[in-house]
Write an enzyme that holds these catalytic residues in place. Structure first.
Site, mmCIF file in Angstrom:
data_model
loop_
_atom_site.group_PDB
_atom_site.id
_atom_site.type_symbol
_atom_site.label_atom_id
_atom_site.label_comp_id
_atom_site.label_asym_id
_atom_site.label_seq_id
_atom_site.Cartn_x
_atom_site.Cartn_y
_atom_site.Cartn_z
ATOM 1 N N GLU A 29 6.464 10.398 1.261
ATOM 2 C CA GLU A 29 5.014 10.182 1.301
ATOM 3 C C GLU A 29 4.398 11.531 1.006
ATOM 4 O O GLU A 29 4.686 12.523 1.672
ATOM 5 C CB GLU A 29 4.584 9.651 2.673
ATOM 6 C CG GLU A 29 3.145 9.155 2.708
ATOM 7 C CD GLU A 29 2.203 10.127 3.376
ATOM 8 O OE1 GLU A 29 1.337 10.681 2.649
ATOM 9 O OE2 GLU A 29 2.323 10.339 4.583
ATOM 10 N N CYS A 62 -3.277 13.072 5.416
ATOM 11 C CA CYS A 62 -2.961 12.575 4.074
ATOM 12 C C CYS A 62 -3.977 11.525 3.646
ATOM 13 O O CYS A 62 -4.227 11.325 2.461
ATOM 14 C CB CYS A 62 -1.561 11.956 4.055
ATOM 15 S SG CYS A 62 -0.299 12.940 4.850
#
Length: 543
Positions: A293, A327
């Site tokens: 990720e 994020c």
């Protein structure tokens, strides 16, 4: 030998404590913060059964109070990477062959320890080491990490139940094996829960792990490692080391027993890792699993029917909680011209009302960014915007690293939808807004989809259901986690499995069974009860 089929029902999410005035949890947390600050920690690496200390001690400072020393960690080198791999492989057979109920018990006990005895310590080390306020620490290092452990036990138990059908005269079954070799977990600074989940999700599946956290997360990572040890995790199953990235990669990615990497970090680093692994394929015993990720340039798209209060609140929270170092943080926003003045006014008022300072002062909404390198990068974007003819600072923009790495939440307004801060990941408290003609929604959808290479999170805010449906369809590939009338942050384990595609990663959805499948290798076993004794089939006979 399995003596039963054991039940691990779907858990409930760990309740988020409020830390309200005079609450027991607030008193306990403040006491722990004072204890942690009064003690200089001596943090070893954990390799096999050993606590490894070296001659290279590096200091840890709160990002919001850089003159204070929280302690020192012992930095390793190439030999420690090799020792960690050797310890992992030595532990592999016993660990992968341990009965599932005993493996599961370790992680469930760790979750209970985090929920009780160690709650204030995992939150306290996160607050001091990563500059998170009490609420941001609570939803991360306590609740999300507890949820990862409990939900992953449930999901893995459900995977183990998945078995093929059997025809008469035979029995078919699936074994869900661990991968052959060791798994490398590389974790970021911004979420203690990610730091805990990446190594434990792989280990839960029977794998052994070499775990390298970001240096700026070591303070809370070592606390979680202590919890795992107390919960009964055998020596060598997870090995916690502090080394630089190139040294780690040079040894791990050239090792024949490298079986996979579980990564959260920058897109550039992940791309380089993938390229290196590809070039080294001839060296490996098996095809490694590559799970990552990575970056994000997350959007909020408001429709002309959106409520200005909803939009402003989604942006204030989504862009600036934990200083935008998520994020998933809102980084670019598209505001229709009919509500733009209202939204901008509310953003200015909201940012000006933020209180910024240390995490120990619970009245502060904003704290410091993680380190000087991050501070300098964020400030450079703000300084460029101040000089640009295509952008202006709507509110914020002040930066100081005198006492800590403080960047005032900043809203940039641009007249160019492809302006730098609409496209590039900044990873700080900087939001850029672009005002579009209120009746030009469909063209703006195309703009949102094409502006950034990332596809992690995004949201649509609208009261018109047709606009919601259109955005949901047209932005299908623009975000792995998509929100309707909400901020694009705050995914909860079991509710919104997290991950994105494009330049945002492999979309393997942490907090779901999808991620666990990546750390398992299935073996099909067919047993025939009455095997044939003649090769001839009936069709060979004519009469």
């Amino acid at each position: 030998m399995s003596l039963g089929t054991f039940s691990y029902p779907l858990p409930v999410n760990e309740p988020v404590l409020s830390y309200a005035p005079n609450s027991a949890e607030k008193a306990a947390l403040k006491k722990t913060l004072a204890e942690l600050k009064a003690t200089e920690a001596d943090i070893p690496m954990y390799i096999g059964s050993k606590e490894v200390r070296t001659n290279k001690k590096l200091s840890i400072h709160p990002p919001h109070e850089i003159k204070h020393t929280l302690g020192y960690f012992h930095a390793g080198d190439a030999k420690h990477v090799q020792q960690a791999i050797d310890a992992a492989l030595a532990a592999k057979d016993n660990w992968s062959n341990m009965s599932w109920e005993n493996r599961a018990a370790i992680f469930l006990k760790a979750a209970d320890l985090l929920a009780t005895k160690y709650r204030s310590y995992i939150n306290g080390t996160t607050m001091l080491g990563q500059s998170k306020n009490a609420y941001q620490a609570e939803i991360d290092s306590a609740c999300e990490l507890i949820d990862f452990l409990r939900f992953n036990v449930h999901y893995l138990s459900e995977i183990y139940k998945q078995q093929p059908i059997s025809s008469p005269g035979m029995h078919n079954r699936l074994e869900w094996r661990a991968l052959e070799g060791f798994v490398l977990a590389i974790t970021p600074f911004n979420f203690t829960a990610i730091g805990g989940n990446l190594p434990t999700s792989a280990a839960m599946c029977g794998n052994v792990v070499v775990w390298k956290p970001a240096n700026t997360q070591i303070y809370s990572a070592q606390m979680f490692m202590r919890v795992l040890k107390e919960a009964g995790l055998p020596d060598g199953v997870i090995n916690l080391i502090y080394v630089d990235g190139p040294t780690l990669g040079n040894i791990c990615f050239n090792h024949k027993d490298f079986a996979g990497v579980h990564f959260t970090g920058s897109t550039g680093v992940f791309n380089n890792m993938w390229e290196t692994i590809g070039k080294n394929m001839g060296k490996y015993r098996t095809y490694p699993r590559i799970v990552g990720e990575t970056g994000g340039k997350d959007f909020v798209l408001a429709h002309k029917t959106a409520d200005a209060d909803v939009v402003a609140t989604a942006l204030l929270r989504g862009a600036f909680e934990f200083q935008g170092q998520k994020c998933s943080a809102a980084s670019r926003a598209y505001i229709p011209s009919n509500i733009a003045a209202q939204v901008k006014k509310k953003l200015v008022a909201g940012v000006n009302s933020f209180k910024m300072g240390t995490t120990e002062d619970f009245t502060n909404f904003i704290n410091a960014v993680i380190d000087e390198k991050s501070f300098d990068k964020i400030k450079s974007y703000i300084d460029k915007a101040k000089r640009s003819k295509q952008a202006s600072i709507l509110v914020g923009g002040a930066c100081s690293k005198k006492d800590g790495y403080f960047v005032q939440p900043t809203v940039i307004e641009t007249t160019d939808p492809k302006y730098t801060t609409m496209c590039e990941e900044i990873f700080g408290p900087v939001l850029t807004i672009y005002v579009y003609p209120a009746n030009d929604f469909e063209n703006t959808l195309a703009l949102v989809d094409s502006t950034s290479p990332y596809a992690l999170t995004g949201s649509i805010i609208a009261q018109d259901r047709n606009a919601v449906e259109l955005a949901t369809n047209r932005l299908r590939n623009a975000a792995g986690n998509f929100y309707i009338n909400d901020k694009p942050t705050g995914a909860v384990v079991g509710q919104q499995p997290f991950g994105g595609a494009r330049a945002s990663g492999t979309n393997d959805k942490a907090g779901s069974a999808l991620n666990l499948y990546r750390w398992l290798s299935a073996r099909t076993i067919k047993e025939t009860f009455n095997p044939p004794t003649d090769y001839k089939y009936p069709f060979l006979n004519e009469a």
